[in-house]
Design an enzyme around this catalytic site. Structure first.
Site, PDB file in Angstrom:
ATOM      1  N   GLY A  61      -6.420   5.867 -12.190  1.00  0.00           N
ATOM      2  CA  GLY A  61      -7.073   5.953 -10.886  1.00  0.00           C
ATOM      3  C   GLY A  61      -6.217   6.482  -9.764  1.00  0.00           C
ATOM      4  O   GLY A  61      -6.620   6.401  -8.604  1.00  0.00           O
TER       5      GLY A  61
ATOM      6  N   THR B 154      -9.210  -1.997   3.532  1.00  0.00           N
ATOM      7  CA  THR B 154      -9.091  -2.424   2.147  1.00  0.00           C
ATOM      8  C   THR B 154      -9.474  -3.890   2.035  1.00  0.00           C
ATOM      9  O   THR B 154      -9.897  -4.518   3.020  1.00  0.00           O
ATOM     10  CB  THR B 154      -7.670  -2.152   1.602  1.00  0.00           C
ATOM     11  OG1 THR B 154      -7.660  -2.372   0.190  1.00  0.00           O
ATOM     12  CG2 THR B 154      -6.626  -3.025   2.272  1.00  0.00           C
TER      13      THR B 154
ATOM     14  N   LYS C 213     -13.877  -4.872   3.463  1.00  0.00           N
ATOM     15  CA  LYS C 213     -14.744  -3.696   3.372  1.00  0.00           C
ATOM     16  C   LYS C 213     -16.206  -3.988   3.732  1.00  0.00           C
ATOM     17  O   LYS C 213     -16.940  -3.069   4.111  1.00  0.00           O
ATOM     18  CB  LYS C 213     -14.677  -3.080   1.973  1.00  0.00           C
ATOM     19  CG  LYS C 213     -13.358  -2.390   1.665  1.00  0.00           C
ATOM     20  CD  LYS C 213     -13.406  -1.687   0.323  1.00  0.00           C
ATOM     21  CE  LYS C 213     -12.100  -0.997  -0.002  1.00  0.00           C
ATOM     22  NZ  LYS C 213     -12.159  -0.243  -1.269  1.00  0.00           N
TER      23      LYS C 213
ATOM     24  N   SER D 253       0.819  -1.223   0.000  1.00  0.00           N
ATOM     25  CA  SER D 253       0.000   0.000   0.000  1.00  0.00           C
ATOM     26  C   SER D 253       0.852   1.273   0.000  1.00  0.00           C
ATOM     27  O   SER D 253       1.892   1.342   0.667  1.00  0.00           O
ATOM     28  CB  SER D 253      -0.905   0.007   1.230  1.00  0.00           C
ATOM     29  OG  SER D 253      -1.615   1.232   1.316  1.00  0.00           O
TER      30      SER D 253
END
Length: 290
Positions: free
Chosen positions: A251, A68, A72, A21
């Site tokens: 994104g 994440t 979720k 991440s």
């Protein structure tokens, strides 16, 4: 480096895996820019341990958490309150500390909304095509409907998931907002000005030559293409949009702005465009993007 001391507030990300991440880059950069005594890290949480992790985080006075995959949905049962739109979407990615526990929000929808504003993409009155029917597509479908898109088509390999999302969105807004279709039916789209949002993992590194629809005729119907993938920074979907003379973006800003929205909720602050741009540049540097 952040000067960690006895009053430093802690935030973090729970999921599995989390080692890849770049959310720590977002939040620790914001903390430095805004001179806030906060640090952000990642916590790998196994399936089945989500409630224990959330309760433990609250007991440890952790200020807030991001969530994440694959947690979720599962995290929702451990919350004392959930934002109505997040509840309708059926997924939470941000936990905000309250007096009695954590409240859940979905900042993914806010992240894409801010990216589209940045890119000059207007959903109000637009025709939209959503490729895919996974968790991200669900949040994006709610965003398109909330923003007043006049037509929204959800194209998926199979219709079942698209129908489920369409029903959820249509029931929430009390009208027919989403029209589910098979991806193979893309040639039935008649207009030439669709905002197309690619939400699947097709084209994600290392499969950079893959694309959901490999037909140049489809891209002539695109007004602007948005791919929620950011690695690679230019997907084949984006290249095909550009080859048809249409603008396209990835994104990475969605990831940036979902993080910014979470940071604002935790700290009750507003992040400026200038500050967000500095964090965006830091993210690109971390990912090796020119």
């Amino acid at each position: 480096m952040i000067d960690i001391n006895g009053t430093t507030r802690v935030c973090g990300l729970i999921g599995n895996p989390v080692g890849h991440s770049i959310s720590p880059v977002i939040h620790n950069s914001l903390a430095r820019l805004m001179d806030m005594n906060m640090v952000y890290t990642t916590f790998k949480v196994e399936k089945g341990d989500v409630v224990t992790a959330v309760n433990g985080a609250y007991a440890l006075n952790i200020l807030g958490l991001n969530v994440t995959v694959p947690h979720k949905q599962a995290v929702m049962e451990s919350l004392v309150d959930i934002d109505p739109l997040a509840k309708a979407i059926g997924a939470v990615n941000t936990l905000v500390r309250t007096d009695k526990g954590y409240k859940g929000y979905n900042t993914d929808i806010l992240g894409l909304e801010r990216e589209l504003i940045d890119e000059g993409v207007v959903l109000l009155g637009s025709r939209c095509v959503i490729l895919g029917a996974g968790g991200a597509a669900r949040a994006i479908a709610f965003l398109c409907a909330k923003s007043g898109a006049k037509e929204i088509y959800m194209l998926n390999r199979t219709k079942e998931k698209a129908y489920d999302i369409a029903k959820a969105v249509n029931d929430y807004f009390g009208k027919e907002c989403i029209k589910p279709m098979l991806i193979s039916e893309y040639d039935k789209l008649e207009a030439d000005d669709y905002v197309v949002i690619q939400t699947t993992s097709v084209g994600l590194y290392p499969n950079v030559d893959d694309v959901v629809i490999d037909d140049e005729a489809f891209y002539k119907k695109v007004k602007v293409g948005v791919d929620i993938i950011y690695n690679p920074s230019e997907t084949r979907f984006m290249k095909m949009c550009k080859n048809a003379g249409k603008p396209a973006c990835n994104g990475l800003k969605m990831l940036l702005y979902q993080g910014v929205a979470a940071y604002e909720l935790w700290n009750d602050v507003s992040v400026t465009k200038e500050q967000a741009d500095k964090v965006y540049n830091k993210m690109k540097e971390e990912l090796g993007i020119e």
